[in-house]
Design a protein around this motif. Structure first.
Motif, PDB file in Angstrom:
ATOM      1  N   PHE A   1       0.829  -1.211   0.000  1.00 48.07           N
ATOM      2  CA  PHE A   1       0.000   0.000   0.000  1.00 48.07           C
ATOM      3  C   PHE A   1       0.865   1.264   0.000  1.00 48.07           C
ATOM      4  O   PHE A   1       0.464   2.301  -0.532  1.00 48.07           O
ATOM      5  CB  PHE A   1      -0.902  -0.031   1.244  1.00 48.07           C
ATOM      6  N   MET A   2       2.057   1.175   0.598  1.00 46.11           N
ATOM      7  CA  MET A   2       2.871   2.382   0.816  1.00 46.11           C
ATOM      8  C   MET A   2       3.177   3.147  -0.489  1.00 46.11           C
ATOM      9  O   MET A   2       2.926   4.339  -0.567  1.00 46.11           O
ATOM     10  CB  MET A   2       4.181   2.034   1.530  1.00 46.11           C
ATOM     11  N   PRO A   3       3.700   2.475  -1.533  1.00 45.51           N
ATOM     12  CA  PRO A   3       3.988   3.246  -2.752  1.00 45.51           C
ATOM     13  C   PRO A   3       2.713   3.780  -3.408  1.00 45.51           C
ATOM     14  O   PRO A   3       2.755   4.832  -4.062  1.00 45.51           O
ATOM     15  CB  PRO A   3       4.692   2.239  -3.664  1.00 45.51           C
ATOM     16  N   LEU A   4       1.599   3.081  -3.219  1.00 47.92           N
ATOM     17  CA  LEU A   4       0.339   3.563  -3.804  1.00 47.92           C
ATOM     18  C   LEU A   4      -0.126   4.811  -3.061  1.00 47.92           C
ATOM     19  O   LEU A   4      -0.605   5.773  -3.663  1.00 47.92           O
ATOM     20  CB  LEU A   4      -0.721   2.463  -3.739  1.00 47.92           C
ATOM     21  N   TYR A   5       0.042   4.793  -1.749  1.00 46.31           N
ATOM     22  CA  TYR A   5      -0.318   5.976  -0.941  1.00 46.31           C
ATOM     23  C   TYR A   5       0.516   7.174  -1.379  1.00 46.31           C
ATOM     24  O   TYR A   5      -0.011   8.273  -1.568  1.00 46.31           O
ATOM     25  CB  TYR A   5      -0.078   5.660   0.539  1.00 46.31           C
ATOM     26  N   ARG A   6       1.826   6.932  -1.578  1.00 39.25           N
ATOM     27  CA  ARG A   6       2.706   8.019  -2.029  1.00 39.25           C
ATOM     28  C   ARG A   6       2.269   8.515  -3.412  1.00 39.25           C
ATOM     29  O   ARG A   6       2.266   9.714  -3.678  1.00 39.25           O
ATOM     30  CB  ARG A   6       4.163   7.539  -2.093  1.00 39.25           C
TER      31      ARG A   6
ATOM     32  N   ALA B   1      -2.563   6.832 -12.031  1.00 46.04           N
ATOM     33  CA  ALA B   1      -1.518   7.031 -11.014  1.00 46.04           C
ATOM     34  C   ALA B   1      -1.297   5.738 -10.236  1.00 46.04           C
ATOM     35  O   ALA B   1      -0.156   5.351  -9.946  1.00 46.04           O
ATOM     36  CB  ALA B   1      -1.909   8.176 -10.082  1.00 46.04           C
ATOM     37  N   VAL B   2      -2.389   5.063  -9.908  1.00 49.41           N
ATOM     38  CA  VAL B   2      -2.283   3.787  -9.196  1.00 49.41           C
ATOM     39  C   VAL B   2      -1.609   2.750 -10.094  1.00 49.41           C
ATOM     40  O   VAL B   2      -0.703   2.022  -9.669  1.00 49.41           O
ATOM     41  CB  VAL B   2      -3.682   3.307  -8.738  1.00 49.41           C
ATOM     42  N   ALA B   3      -2.029   2.698 -11.349  1.00 49.13           N
ATOM     43  CA  ALA B   3      -1.469   1.701 -12.273  1.00 49.13           C
ATOM     44  C   ALA B   3       0.017   1.949 -12.498  1.00 49.13           C
ATOM     45  O   ALA B   3       0.806   1.006 -12.551  1.00 49.13           O
ATOM     46  CB  ALA B   3      -2.229   1.741 -13.600  1.00 49.13           C
TER      47      ALA B   3
END
Lengths: 428, 428
Positions: B233-238, B313-315
């Protein structure tokens, strides 16, 4: 098979694998979750089975009010009832050996991820699938069917063989503690955890912790007016990941005999955050976050010092953040608090089990430390009973969907346990 | 007060602030949570009050099966029942003005964080405290008591004044959509949201989203054998935080009249992740993480394009991670899907309200865009009714403990609304 002794051969030939699978199937079908009624039902089932085996069986109601006062008590679950079950065989004129296995299991999780229903045993591809098949109803079945084979071969043990069926292992070990305190100790014990048939004279510690991170709520449209507890969790998570790396690097530098038993692992003392809960509403800044995890502790490491190290890592990370400096996150130690434990690798129990394994498989036994917390610590530390972990299956399949155990492993474990009992307790 | 017209003065003097506070207190005491029975009870209470005021009142059961088919329908909550309530005053020979306010409220959250009980109105330090006092039973009370003052002063409006009391604003605006579709539209509308008495001819959009991050379970002692959904989740949150920064920086570069209404905000189009749920067991690697948030959308921005930007952005972040590349996280759009809306800043409704505010306070009106999603979009986009947001109180006190509204604000809002009605609808 290098077993030439006719008595040993007779015992091995008496092993009833079909019966073992049927017993395991019955046990998997009892959803013996920690603290649920299935935990008592599973113990009643095992006790009745041991009775039919001709053991003297000690069945008792565990007094939790009493037990809770013991310093080694640890549990995550409130229980109304819990049963202790110990079956005793043999004459008692020689050494006492204990087989210890737990009937409690962890939840099934998302059942849609399972190939087969978790609450019934399914045989496929040489495996038994089902929650608890591996961890550790399979191992318990091996212990019981090793004892049955000895009886069926008409062999009388000189010493005593105790089969301890326990509850509460997954949430802290209350069942084994109660069993040890009732006086069921011995000259050696084998906890039949899934060690991939390796012999483990050492068990790492594992401490459950809870991290509470404060934030401040605000409407999501003005999120900069609030403080996101999710955002504030990030540096703390990194600090814990860094702590894990440092501790495991330090462990790799140690060269004592016990540390050598952990060479195979990249992370023998893993720190795992398993649960995170934050916020209540998508468009409200999360005002609290709670994370729960397990913290691996090395053999010989002082538990209090280990706890302090984690607390200090959290405190240091909090100091680096203006909000967390003023609103410090809290660390709680709860639920499973598993001390590490070990016995010397040259202990007769280790040697006897290793030889039994080698004679069963024509392959040398592998000695290794286990990284998970288990009931071994209670037998060693509280029961003064030299103990190893040895059992069928791979712990990598535990606590996840499609838990399974290889039938080939069940066979080898049962043979090894039977030979070990014959050799450790002696034949009358 | 720069009001010299004797009719206007008479209306302003007829405003019954004590009655308004009593009405507001009664309404706060009805826990009108979205989808709960209190939502119907609050509407029945308002309808009865409007009847006593001498309005023609349209009360109807909302047909959700029908409503759900409308493309602008959006709701997070399943409702068994919902009432529409519109009170109508005036002769109907001049322009129609609408006052629109919602009776539904968000949950109280942790009640221990409240100074006073959330479900009763408490007056302290010049404020009315209580869940909904600000968002937005206070504004609705001002609308109703402005109409009451006009009646009590014996003034007959030439046009029509509609008081729309609606449900379901917090979870997507189903009540205003039903009201508009029933034909209750007009020449101008004021949604009495807490704008700090600023006049908002523009409302940002807000889209609820859900992010599902896959991991792979493993026992915590071999956490490196699993994949932590928390870690992933961390890189997605960033990536989402970066997306927010980029979108808001881009918005600051725009110089059109609407964008200028958002100059005051550091983050007019906030992206807030309010909820995170991951894992089930402290010592099991979390196999899934679900995050829920709200995503601010600029006025004039295409909703589909905005959604695509977040999904991309998520992808993109997922592409940078070997696990997420193979196990892509999913984005769902659910619950509140609030389109942005605006009208020209020189629209007569804006000018009339601004002048009424200036005459009431001897201070110039401030025009500003609002960052939160509100029912304005449904009146503008579906009801073809030019609409502003204007009401008492500060949205920073909404959706959090100790929600409150200044009594001074209630007074100014009521006076401004009354003058606006007199001037917009005309006097018979």
């Amino acid at each position: 098979m290098m077993v030439t002794d006719p008595v040993e051969r007779a015992v091995i030939e008496a092993i009833d694998i079909d019966g073992l699978l049927a017993f395991l199937g019955d046990l998997v079908a009892i959803p013996s979750l920690d603290g649920a009624s299935g935990e008592v039902a599973a113990q009643e089932y095992v006790a009745a089975f041991l009775e039919r085996l001709g053991c003297k069986v000690d069945v008792w109601e565990i007094d939790f009010d009493e037990l809770r006062r013991h310093p080694a008590f640890s549990a995550e679950v409130e229980r109304k009832r819990g049963l202790g079950v110990v079956g005793v065989g043999g004459l008692g004129n020689g050494p006492t050996l204990i087989f210890n296995g737990h009937v409690d299991v962890v939840p099934a999780g998302d059942e849609s991820l399972w190939r087969f229903p978790p609450w019934q045993a399914t045989i496929a591809d040489g495996y038994v699938y089902g929650r608890g098949a591996l961890d550790m109803k399979g191992g318990l079945a091996c212990a019981i069917f090793a004892a049955q084979a000895i009886r069926d071969a008409g062999v009388q043990l000189r010493g005593r063989l105790l089969i301890q069926s326990v509850i509460g292992e997954e949430d802290g070990g209350c069942g084994t503690l109660a069993t040890v305190l009732r006086g069921h100790t011995g000259d050696g014990a084998i906890v039949v955890e899934p060690t991939e048939l390796r012999i483990a004279p050492a068990q790492a510690g594992a401490l459950n912790f809870r991290l509470m991170v404060p934030g401040a709520a605000a409407h999501g449209c003005v999120r900069e007016e609030g403080i996101s507890a999710i955002e504030k969790f990030m540096p703390l998570y990194r600090a814990l990941t860094d702590l894990e790396a440092i501790r495991n690097a330090a462990a790799r530098l140690r060269d004592d005999p016990i540390s050598q038993l952990y060479r195979r692992y990249s992370l023998p003392y893993a720190l795992c955050i398993g649960v995170v809960r934050a916020g209540e509403w998508a468009s409200t800044v999360a005002e609290t976050l709670v994370a729960e995890g397990r913290y691996g502790v090395a053999v010989g490491e002082d538990l209090e010092a280990a706890r302090r190290m984690l607390e200090e890592a959290v405190a240091r990370a909090a100091q680096a953040d203006p909000w967390l400096r003023e609103h410090p996150p809290r660390v709680e130690w709860w639920g499973g608090q598993f001390a590490p434990a070990s016995i010397p690798a040259d202990h007769p129990l280790v040697q006897t089990t290793a030889a039994a394994f080698a004679d069963t498989t024509n392959a040398p036994a592998i000695l290794e430390g286990m990284t998970y917390g288990a009931d071994m610590r209670l037998l060693v530390n509280e029961g003064r009973t030299p103990t190893i972990l040895f059992g069928p299956g791979d712990v990598r399949n535990a606590h996840r969907p499609n838990e399974r155990i290889a039938i080939a492993d069940l066979r080898i474990a049962t043979q090894t346990l039977a030979l070990t009992a014959l050799r450790f307790c002696g034949i009358a």
